[in-house]
Design a protein around this motif. Structure first.
Motif, PDB file in Angstrom:
ATOM      1  N   ALA A 176      -0.308   3.937  -4.166  1.00  0.00           N
ATOM      2  CA  ALA A 176       0.348   2.785  -4.777  1.00  0.00           C
ATOM      3  C   ALA A 176       1.498   2.324  -3.901  1.00  0.00           C
ATOM      4  CB  ALA A 176       0.866   3.158  -6.168  1.00  0.00           C
ATOM      5  N   PRO A 214       7.294   5.366   8.372  1.00  0.00           N
ATOM      6  CA  PRO A 214       8.056   6.619   8.323  1.00  0.00           C
ATOM      7  C   PRO A 214       7.278   7.718   7.611  1.00  0.00           C
ATOM      8  CG  PRO A 214       9.056   4.926   6.914  1.00  0.00           C
ATOM      9  CD  PRO A 214       7.929   4.278   7.619  1.00  0.00           C
ATOM     10  N   PRO A 215       7.679   8.965   7.792  1.00  0.00           N
ATOM     11  CA  PRO A 215       6.979  10.080   7.162  1.00  0.00           C
ATOM     12  C   PRO A 215       7.006   9.971   5.645  1.00  0.00           C
ATOM     13  CG  PRO A 215       8.668  10.880   8.695  1.00  0.00           C
ATOM     14  CD  PRO A 215       8.818   9.410   8.602  1.00  0.00           C
ATOM     15  N   GLY A 216       5.922  10.389   5.014  1.00  0.00           N
ATOM     16  CA  GLY A 216       5.902  10.470   3.562  1.00  0.00           C
ATOM     17  C   GLY A 216       5.578   9.180   2.855  1.00  0.00           C
ATOM     18  N   GLY A 218       2.645   7.762   2.879  1.00  0.00           N
ATOM     19  CA  GLY A 218       1.265   7.738   2.400  1.00  0.00           C
ATOM     20  C   GLY A 218       0.234   7.357   3.443  1.00  0.00           C
ATOM     21  N   THR A 220      -1.433   9.399   5.592  1.00  0.00           N
ATOM     22  CA  THR A 220      -2.565  10.320   5.500  1.00  0.00           C
ATOM     23  C   THR A 220      -3.384  10.021   4.248  1.00  0.00           C
ATOM     24  OG1 THR A 220      -1.138  11.964   6.524  1.00  0.00           O
ATOM     25  CG2 THR A 220      -3.192  12.754   5.582  1.00  0.00           C
ATOM     26  N   LEU A 221      -2.652   9.778   3.177  1.00  0.00           N
ATOM     27  CA  LEU A 221      -3.309   9.491   1.904  1.00  0.00           C
ATOM     28  C   LEU A 221      -4.186   8.243   2.008  1.00  0.00           C
ATOM     29  CD1 LEU A 221      -3.086  10.819  -0.925  1.00  0.00           C
ATOM     30  CD2 LEU A 221      -1.487   9.008  -1.521  1.00  0.00           C
ATOM     31  N   ILE A 351       3.894   4.092  -7.677  1.00  0.00           N
ATOM     32  CA  ILE A 351       3.701   5.464  -7.201  1.00  0.00           C
ATOM     33  C   ILE A 351       4.041   6.466  -8.303  1.00  0.00           C
ATOM     34  CG2 ILE A 351       4.508   7.184  -5.554  1.00  0.00           C
ATOM     35  CD1 ILE A 351       4.985   4.848  -3.590  1.00  0.00           C
TER      36      ILE A 351
HETATM   37  P1  ADP Z   1       2.461  10.483   5.548  1.00  0.00           P
HETATM   38  O1  ADP Z   1       1.128  10.846   6.088  1.00  0.00           O
HETATM   39  O2  ADP Z   1       2.762   9.031   5.631  1.00  0.00           O
HETATM   40  O3  ADP Z   1       3.586  11.302   6.105  1.00  0.00           O
HETATM   41  P2  ADP Z   1       1.332  11.522   3.171  1.00  0.00           P
HETATM   42  O4  ADP Z   1       0.166  10.635   3.005  1.00  0.00           O
HETATM   43  O5  ADP Z   1       1.052  12.848   3.770  1.00  0.00           O
HETATM   44  O6  ADP Z   1       2.473  10.806   3.994  1.00  0.00           O
HETATM   45  O7  ADP Z   1       2.054  11.683   1.780  1.00  0.00           O
HETATM   46  C1  ADP Z   1       2.391  12.912   1.235  1.00  0.00           C
HETATM   47  C2  ADP Z   1       2.198  12.914  -0.258  1.00  0.00           C
HETATM   48  O8  ADP Z   1       3.106  12.024  -0.886  1.00  0.00           O
HETATM   49  C3  ADP Z   1       0.837  12.435  -0.680  1.00  0.00           C
HETATM   50  O9  ADP Z   1      -0.072  13.470  -0.704  1.00  0.00           O
HETATM   51  C4  ADP Z   1       1.091  11.851  -2.049  1.00  0.00           C
HETATM   52  O10 ADP Z   1       1.088  12.858  -3.015  1.00  0.00           O
HETATM   53  C5  ADP Z   1       2.484  11.314  -1.939  1.00  0.00           C
HETATM   54  N1  ADP Z   1       2.467   9.886  -1.579  1.00  0.00           N
HETATM   55  C6  ADP Z   1       2.964   9.348  -0.455  1.00  0.00           C
HETATM   56  N2  ADP Z   1       2.810   8.013  -0.451  1.00  0.00           N
HETATM   57  C7  ADP Z   1       2.193   7.695  -1.599  1.00  0.00           C
HETATM   58  C8  ADP Z   1       1.742   6.467  -2.162  1.00  0.00           C
HETATM   59  N3  ADP Z   1       1.925   5.305  -1.538  1.00  0.00           N
HETATM   60  N4  ADP Z   1       1.137   6.500  -3.378  1.00  0.00           N
HETATM   61  C9  ADP Z   1       0.960   7.671  -4.003  1.00  0.00           C
HETATM   62  N5  ADP Z   1       1.348   8.853  -3.525  1.00  0.00           N
HETATM   63  C10 ADP Z   1       1.964   8.891  -2.330  1.00  0.00           C
END
Ligand code: ADP
Ligand code: MG
Ligand code: ZN
Length: 628
Positions: A176, A214-216, A218, A220-221, A351
């Protein structure tokens, strides 16, 4: 397969060892027929001679080419009953034979059994052979396991380090707050599902998409969601795993990855942290890293080597697109870039909704309220926040998460674990003045964010904390706001100086001063907010490569450099003077607030403002509240 082999070996080796000892028991000494005639009681050679001299020996059987004797002797203490005793004979005892003959004792020599000898030999050899063989086997096996100890032994061969998920189980619904990115990536799903729609009209399907953010946030998600929506396998590897101890490993990993992917097409390859391999070649001091360049070249070659319509799409993620080699960004490679930013208020609500699905929330909780409290949180922070709140709820044995747990969890996510309160002491008093200093300056300057609470309960690194109501990032920050922030950050140190004198100030302000300096410096070198005029004297990004700091120095002359330093000093000094003045003018209310803070440990923003208002005018803050 691999694992089960190891398990089998782990079990068979002990069995073999035990088996060997049993074997040794039956065959190992089979050089005579001792096995059948075993006498359990042993007798020393000296005692045997003694028995001989006292005529108690009735017969002697020799085994082992005369090294062992089974002696039958009468025991005078036991009614002359016959005993069978085993004697280890010293080598070369020819006089013994003579003595036996003399005494006319029946003597039988048992020849070595040829057949048994072979078995004995085998018995002695089989254990070492099995052991060596077993170890060898184990070693080979374990080296196949990623990260196993044998890794260094087969650097020539690459070992797959990528993960494959046949089904990710993640859908776009689970992501989201990144609506634009999702819209763009929906197209990628169609590429994977119905490539013919594009190839029919002669469109070249893009091979690579770069997710930047930036990290976190989403990334990878999102990549997993694409694979999930398209129903294709998901191959993933992290850029840092390409770069290994040995030259050539990275390149062969890339080869392996693409080979496997082609076998499983259509599929999605996800390369996380691509900046680890994809950095500008030949950059940094001391030239590039050959191994990384080879890996990058291999990646480029592989990407050129297949047509878009083979059904492989590569998604890479990075938070440093600026450091990527431009060759990676050329058409036919990662020619699409999708930005995945930290979510805004609406995004955070989305989210939180996703992550609240499997949590029990008390009915009075409003997701919107949580979202308003958490500007700047990424998706990962928000997921973490709800999880922390759920953990707290379980620890407090409550039925559902309440706002109390949410607030505690926000504090914990932002500032770390709560420590134990300080005991009353001079340093607690000093910390109280420091925090009240921040809070009062922040309260009395109109352009500063409002105080949310002041606390003396340590958290993470901080001994005490002043929280300001976080403002939704509006993108633009005025010069007045920057100066207000600098003044507020100096409020703590100013209070220490004013109340305790300059000899008593502490290291506690170190972090504040770092922020202050960095903000002031950016005002001068990046935002053109000083007497130097509207000049940009530094590039946006911090250190990109080792040595970049050294090189960027040459962007301006020594003279400008010293003028920058001068301007930074002027800004900080002005703000420091303001802070000192505010502390001095409000000494009475500060003393009262410090006493209250030491008594209560925490004062919330509303109460703080009310007390200050009894003494002086408190400016109304302009609070920017985004509407939904
Ligand atoms: P990135 O790869 O950008 O560092 P991740 O995809 O690994 O971030 O995100 C880590 C976790 O944070 C995900 O597994 C999810 O639980 C949560 N998260 C991050 N972004 C979102 C998003 N946009 N919507 C829902 N959950 C998210
Ligand atoms: Mg990630
Ligand atoms: Zn401080």
């Amino acid at each position: 397969m691999k694992l089960s082999w190891r398990v089998i070996l782990l079990w068979t080796l002990p069995v073999l060892v035990i088996g060997f000892f049993l074997w040794q028991g039956t065959f190992g000494n089979a050089t005579g027929e001792l096995g059948k005639n075993t006498a359990s009681t042993r007798m020393t050679y000296g005692r045997f001679l003694e028995y001989l001299d006292t005529d108690r020996v009735t017969s002697v059987d020799l085994y082992d080419s005369g090294r062992t004797a089974i002696v039958e002797a009468t025991d005078s203490q036991l009614d002359d009953r016959i005993q069978r005793l085993r004697v280890d004979l010293p080598m070369a005892a020819p006089e013994l034979i003579a003595k036996l003959r003399e005494a006319n004792i029946p003597l039988t020599a048992h020849p070595a059994n040829k057949d048994g000898a072979i078995w004995g030999l085998l018995g002695n050899l089989i254990f070492p052979i099995l052991l060596i063989g077993g170890l060898f086997f184990l070693f080979r096996r374990s080296s196949n396991v990623p990260g196993g100890p044998g890794q260094a032994m087969n650097f020539g061969k690459s070992r797959a380090r990528f993960q494959m998920e046949a089904k990710t189980g993640v859908m776009f619904d689970d992501v989201a707050g990144v609506e634009e990115a999702k819209e763009e990536l929906k197209e990628v799903v169609t590429f994977l599902k119905q490539p013919e729609r594009f190839t029919a009209v002669g469109a070249r399907i893009p091979k690579g998409v770069l997710l930047v953010g930036p990290p976190g946030t989403g990334k990878t998600l999102l990549a997993k969601a694409i694979a999930g929506e398209a129903g294709v396998p998901f191959f993933s590897i992290s850029g840092s795993e390409f770069v290994e101890m040995f030259v050539g490993v990275g390149a062969s990993r890339v080869r392996d990855l693409f080979k496997k992917a082609k076998e499983n097409a259509p599929c999605l390859i996800f390369i996380d942290e691509i900046d680890a391999v994809g950095r500008q070649r030949g950059a940094g001091i001391g030239g590039g890293n050959d191994e990384r360049e080879q890996t990058l070249n291999q990646l480029l070659t592989e990407m050129d080597g297949f047509e878009g319509n083979t059904g492989i799409i590569i998604i890479a993620a990075t938070n440093r697109p600026d450091v990527l080699d431009s060759a990676l960004l050329r058409p036919g490679r990662f020619d699409r870039q999708v930005t995945v930013d930290a979510p805004d208020l609406k995004g955070r609500i989305g989210i939180l909704d996703v992550h609240a699905r499997n949590k029990k929330l008390a009915p009075e909780i409003s997701i919107e309220m949580i979202a308003r409290r958490t500007p700047g949180f990424t998706g990962a922070d928000l997921a973490n926040l709800l999880n922390e709140a759920a953990i707290l709820t379980a620890r407090r044995r409550k039925e559902a998460i309440t706002m109390l747990e949410i607030n505690d969890a926000v504090d914990r996510v932002v500032a770390g674990m709560e420590g134990t309160p300080l005991v009353d002491s001079k340093s607690k008093r000093l910390i109280a003045y420091h925090e009240v200093g921040h809070a009062i300056v922040g309260t009395l300057i109109k352009a500063h964010d409002a105080v949310q609470k002041v606390t003396l309960i340590p958290r993470g690194q901080a001994q005490g904390l002043t929280w300001f109501t976080p403002s939704e990032e509006q993108g633009l920050i005025t010069r007045g706001q920057l100066k207000a922030r600098i003044t507020g950050a100096l409020g703590g140190r100013a209070a220490e100086e004013e109340i305790f004198g300059s000899a008593e100030v502490t290291t506690g302000a170190g972090g504040d001063l770092q922020q202050v300096t960095s903000m002031a410096r950016q005002m001068v070198t990046r935002f053109g907010m000083s007497d130097l005029g509207p000049l940009s004297l530094e590039s946006q990004e911090g250190e990109v490569f080792l040595g970049a700091g050294l090189m960027s120095r040459s962007e301006y002359s020594e003279e400008i450099a010293s003028r920058i330093d001068e301007q930074v000093r002027v800004i900080v000094e002005n703000c420091h003077d303001d802070a000192l003045r505010l502390i001095r003018e409000n000494r009475m209310v500060i003393d009262r607030l410090v006493d209250l803070l030491i008594e209560k440990e925490t004062i919330d923003g509303e109460e703080f403002r009310q007390i200050v208002a009894e003494y002086t005018h408190v400016p109304e803050k302009e609070q920017y509240t985004p509407v939904l």
